[in-house]
Each structure stands twice: as C-alpha cells, then as structure tokens.
Enzyme design. Structure first.
Site, PDB file in Angstrom:
ATOM      1  N   CYS A 216       0.694  -0.794   0.101  1.00 51.29           N
ATOM      2  CA  CYS A 216       0.087   0.053  -0.275  1.00 51.29           C
ATOM      3  C   CYS A 216       1.384   1.270  -0.039  1.00 51.29           C
ATOM      4  O   CYS A 216       1.361   1.474   0.756  1.00 51.29           O
ATOM      5  CB  CYS A 216      -1.079   0.362   1.132  1.00 51.29           C
ATOM      6  SG  CYS A 216      -1.728   1.472   1.406  1.00 51.29           S
TER       7      CYS A 216
ATOM      8  N   ASN B  73      -1.440  14.982  22.863  1.00 42.96           N
ATOM      9  CA  ASN B  73      -1.320  16.590  20.919  1.00 42.96           C
ATOM     10  C   ASN B  73      -0.872  17.809  21.364  1.00 42.96           C
ATOM     11  O   ASN B  73       0.326  18.008  20.854  1.00 42.96           O
ATOM     12  CB  ASN B  73      -2.001  15.464  20.315  1.00 42.96           C
ATOM     13  CG  ASN B  73      -1.720  15.283  18.680  1.00 42.96           C
ATOM     14  OD1 ASN B  73      -0.144  15.290  18.078  1.00 42.96           O
ATOM     15  ND2 ASN B  73      -1.941  16.023  17.737  1.00 42.96           N
TER      16      ASN B  73
ATOM     17  N   ASP C  26     -17.539  13.659  30.220  1.00 45.53           N
ATOM     18  CA  ASP C  26     -17.911  13.746  28.647  1.00 45.53           C
ATOM     19  C   ASP C  26     -18.157  14.732  28.347  1.00 45.53           C
ATOM     20  O   ASP C  26     -19.132  15.316  28.640  1.00 45.53           O
ATOM     21  CB  ASP C  26     -19.210  12.624  28.929  1.00 45.53           C
ATOM     22  CG  ASP C  26     -20.725  12.682  28.134  1.00 45.53           C
ATOM     23  OD1 ASP C  26     -19.773  12.686  27.012  1.00 45.53           O
ATOM     24  OD2 ASP C  26     -21.119  11.965  27.869  1.00 45.53           O
TER      25      ASP C  26
ATOM     26  N   CYS D 223     -11.306  17.464  11.723  1.00 40.47           N
ATOM     27  CA  CYS D 223     -11.859  16.186  11.298  1.00 40.47           C
ATOM     28  C   CYS D 223     -13.291  16.557  10.572  1.00 40.47           C
ATOM     29  O   CYS D 223     -13.560  16.136   9.424  1.00 40.47           O
ATOM     30  CB  CYS D 223     -11.779  14.951  11.476  1.00 40.47           C
ATOM     31  SG  CYS D 223     -12.882  14.842  12.628  1.00 40.47           S
TER      32      CYS D 223
END
Length: 459
Positions: A174, A326, A369, A415
């Site tokens: 790939c 991150n 949450d 995203c």
C-alpha cells in the site's frame, strides 16, 4: 384464494441506459457533478470539465447517483492512479486527480461548506491563510488491515475493505502507508495462512512508532503454542514488536519475549511514542488509542495551533478532546497553566503519565463526557484561551459553556468541516469572529477534508 406478496421494484435503484454527461464541478466528497433533465447527478470518479459516459444507479426526487462507465473527454488534471488496487480497495478515492489539484479542491470545498452551512457568508483571502500538507505517498504511520477467511478455499485474505462493502480486497503493498508498514503486508499475509487457528484471527493493526514498528493481531480465541511460536519467529525475522489482542482488549506481547517476574508490577509493556516540539516532547500511546495517522501533518498542525494561540506564561489554557496530550503537552512548554479534558479514561491516564515523563508540572488532565452538562466540572471557569480537537460530531454541546469560560481566542481543529460550520453559529452567538482558516490535507489521495480555524472575541 391464496395471495402472495410481490415486492415492488425499487425504482430509486434501477439502472438507466448509458448517458453522456458534462461534468461542471466536484462536490465536497470528490464526486463529479453534472445535470440531466434538470436533476443534479453525482458521478464518483469523474472530474470537472470532463465529458463522461455514465449510468444511473440511484434516483431520488432532486438528485441522482451515477456510475462512471467511460471518460470520453478527460480533464488535463486527470492522472493514472499509481495503485493497482484503486477503485477496488476502499482506502483511496482521489488518486485520479493530481495532488496539487486535490489540495485546491479541498480548500474550495472547505470555504463552500463554511459559507453554505454557517452564518459566515464570505471567507476572504486574509482569513484563508494556506494549507497544511505532507508528502502525497507513504504518509500513514498507522493502518488496520481486515481479514476474511474463505472456508471453501481454506484461505485467509488480508487487506482493506472495498467501498461500502464487507468484501476484503487482498493486497500485498500500500503506497500511502509508511514504507516499513507496507513491506509487512505480504509476509504477514503469507504467515497468517500457515496458522492452525487462522479462523480465529481478526484485524491486523500496524503502527510506525518513533523508533520501532508494532503489529497488533486481534484474536477471537487463544492461539495454540505452535501458532504463537510461528508468529514469534516471524516477528523476529521482520524485526517488529508483535502483540496479540483478545476480545476484552487485553494485550499480550509475543515478541520481544518478556521475562516473567513474580510480583513485579513494573513489568509493563513499553509503549510506542512519537516526538513533538522539536523532539522536546515524547508522546506515548497505547495501541488502540487515537493518534493522528499523518505524522508530518500532525507536527505542522500542532506548531500552527500554538502559533495561533500564542500562549503566554501565566495564562490559563483549556484543551478539550485532548487525547493523550497531542496539543496539551507542547502548549505546556510555553509556561502557561494547561488543562486537558478527554472522554476516554484510559487516554486521560496516559496523558497524565506523558506529562510526568516530560517533566511538566503546569498541566492537569481530567475525564469528562464533553457532550453532557459540564456545569459541575471542577475545571470549568474563566480561561484565557481554548483549543478544541473534537471527533466528527463536533463540539456543539461544550461550546454552550463559552459564557462561563470567555476565552479571548479559540483554535478549533476539525476533522469534519460540516460540524465546524454548524458550531460556528454558536461561536458567532457568543461574539467570536473567524480570523484565520487553514485547510489540512491529513489524508492525501482521499476526499477527506480537515481544517483549523482561529476565532477571536470581538471587543
């Protein structure tokens, strides 16, 4: 008289005769857009400016979907896909378009989605500041390969699923995977077919860490010792770290073989990691944790987010949907007080461990949450700046707490530009203005669009 049920034909799925269509543009999913008898037609694989032969595969009241049969007049931007599995494997869907034009298309689609779905009806050149890009091939540091056992042939397929199907397309390489990962596919496919318990195998997850390659093999039943020995020999030959993962998500490291020491709680499996902030931050993660798959783009994305937020010593900065740190960890290097919040408890634990390993005592992580009522959360209160990196559903619910937080600036990493556009309505309601927008090409060779936006409180 007995009556038998006869299902009605599904007219929306009926195939049409061949049509000649002129493609005028691409939609945000990368499909060509044409018109036929006043109806919009979407044709995956067609490019703007092309004349194509197509056939309807689905018809609705206001639009139709068609299958591309032949490109009769190709676009100058059309190129030959470099992968022989293209259009069979579901991994890539834009290899037929030059990469620079893929980026331009994503940038245009991002602006159009913002203007169509948000209160902002104009995005000028001063706001759209550029693209975050990477090499167009060998960019993925992580992939999950599916398995499918054919009982008749007594054969296990290893590869990726075809578009919209459970069918597994067997592959032996790939070219969007990092080279060390791509090179593992063929030997693993061959080796897995030698196992006695190959009907008990699930997916194979390959990850390129900063200093090693990991392979995690999902098993539905315990493997016989002969199979384990076979896999250990394979891992030693390929120089990869090999782990088994059971139905409960528990990991067992097969290779390198760990010594067993009674009552030694420190006998933990070393975690994979990647480096950020000019290698000053080591970010460890557990196989299965979410990490951005494009390392080159991720580094540039983190640097740009910090540049846009411009953190100062003494400021209180909140990072929602923080994952394993991150963005939080590099932000903490700027001497601000950083608070990271994440919905997955295991990732909160890992983020806290990462802060400790990196010697950062000005950062705290919490579990919550973020789609629920946050009013009782101990971290909710006045902050100076906010960073958001939500999943595809967006950050709508937690943005309703902006009145309590009142950050001067917000960096939103998205995203899914559609949910970003929806969330802009909340941001505008609370007095925020979009001042910068960047297109993020996280997944070259696909239609997938990501973005980073800076919002500042109007004064």
């Amino acid at each position: 008289m007995a009556q038998f049920y006869k299902p009605k034909a599904n007219k929306s799925k009926q195939l049409s005769s061949k049509l000649t269509l002129d493609v005028t543009q691409l939609d945000h999913l990368g499909a060509g857009v044409a018109e036929h008898n006043g109806k919009v037609v979407f044709i995956p694989g067609a490019l703007s400016g092309e004349t194509v032969s197509a056939q309807f595969v689905e018809q609705k009241k206001n639009f139709a979907k068609a299958k591309l049969l032949k490109v009769m007049q190709p676009s100058d931007d059309r190129i030959k896909p470099f992968c022989r599995h293209y259009q069979q494997c579901g991994g890539c869907d834009m290899q037929h378009l030059q990469h620079n034009q893929q980026i331009a298309h994503k940038r245009t689609s991002l602006m159009n989605l913002i203007k169509k779905l948000s209160p902002i009806k104009q995005v000028d050149d001063a706001v759209l500041v550029g693209d975050i890009t990477s090499e167009p091939v060998h960019y993925r540091r992580r992939a999950r390969l599916a398995t499918l056992f054919n009982k008749q042939a007594n054969e296990l397929k290893l590869g990726f699923r075809s578009p919209g199907s459970n069918k597994v397309v067997a592959i032996d390489e790939c070219q969007v995977l990092a080279k060390p990962l791509s090179e593992l596919i063929a030997p693993f496919a061959k080796a897995l077919n030698q196992l006695k318990a190959k009907t008990s195998l699930g997916h194979l997850e390959l990850t390129q860490s900063e200093d090693e390659v990991l392979a995690v093999l999902r098993v539905t039943k315990s493997l016989p010792n002969s199979d384990k020995k076979w896999l250990i020999n394979l891992a030693e030959k390929l120089k990869v770290r090999l782990l088994l993962q059971d139905d409960q998500g528990e990991l067992l490291q097969l290779f390198p073989v760990l010594e067993h020491r009674e009552k030694d709680k420190d006998q933990a499996v070393a975690l994979p990691y990647y480096l950020l902030a000019d290698d000053r931050i080591r970010c460890s993660f557990t196989p299965g944790n979410f990490v951005q798959v494009n390392a080159q783009v991720n580094k540039a994305m983190v640097e740009q987010a910090i540049d846009w937020l411009a953190p100062q010593a003494g400021e209180r900065i909140l990072d929602l949907f923080c994952g394993v740190g991150n963005f939080s960890l590099p932000l903490a290097l700027k001497q601000a007080e950083v608070i990271g919040v994440e919905g997955v408890p295991e990732m909160v634990e890992q983020a806290s461990a990462n802060a400790k390993v990196n010697g950062l005592d000005n950062i705290n992580f919490y579990h919550a949450d973020l789609s629920s009522d946050l009013n009782q959360q101990p971290w909710l209160g006045k902050i100076d700046k906010l960073l958001l990196d939500p999943a595809r559903a967006g950050a709508y619910e937690c943005l309703e707490n902006l009145e309590q937080m009142q950050p001067k600036s917000i960096v939103y990493v998205s995203c899914n530009p559609a949910s970003l556009a929806r969330d802009i309505e909340v941001l505008v309601k609370y007095g925020y203005q979009l001042t910068r927008l960047a297109n993020i090409d996280m997944f070259p060779q696909t239609h997938h669009i990501e973005a980073m936006a800076l919002f500042e409180l109007e004064t």
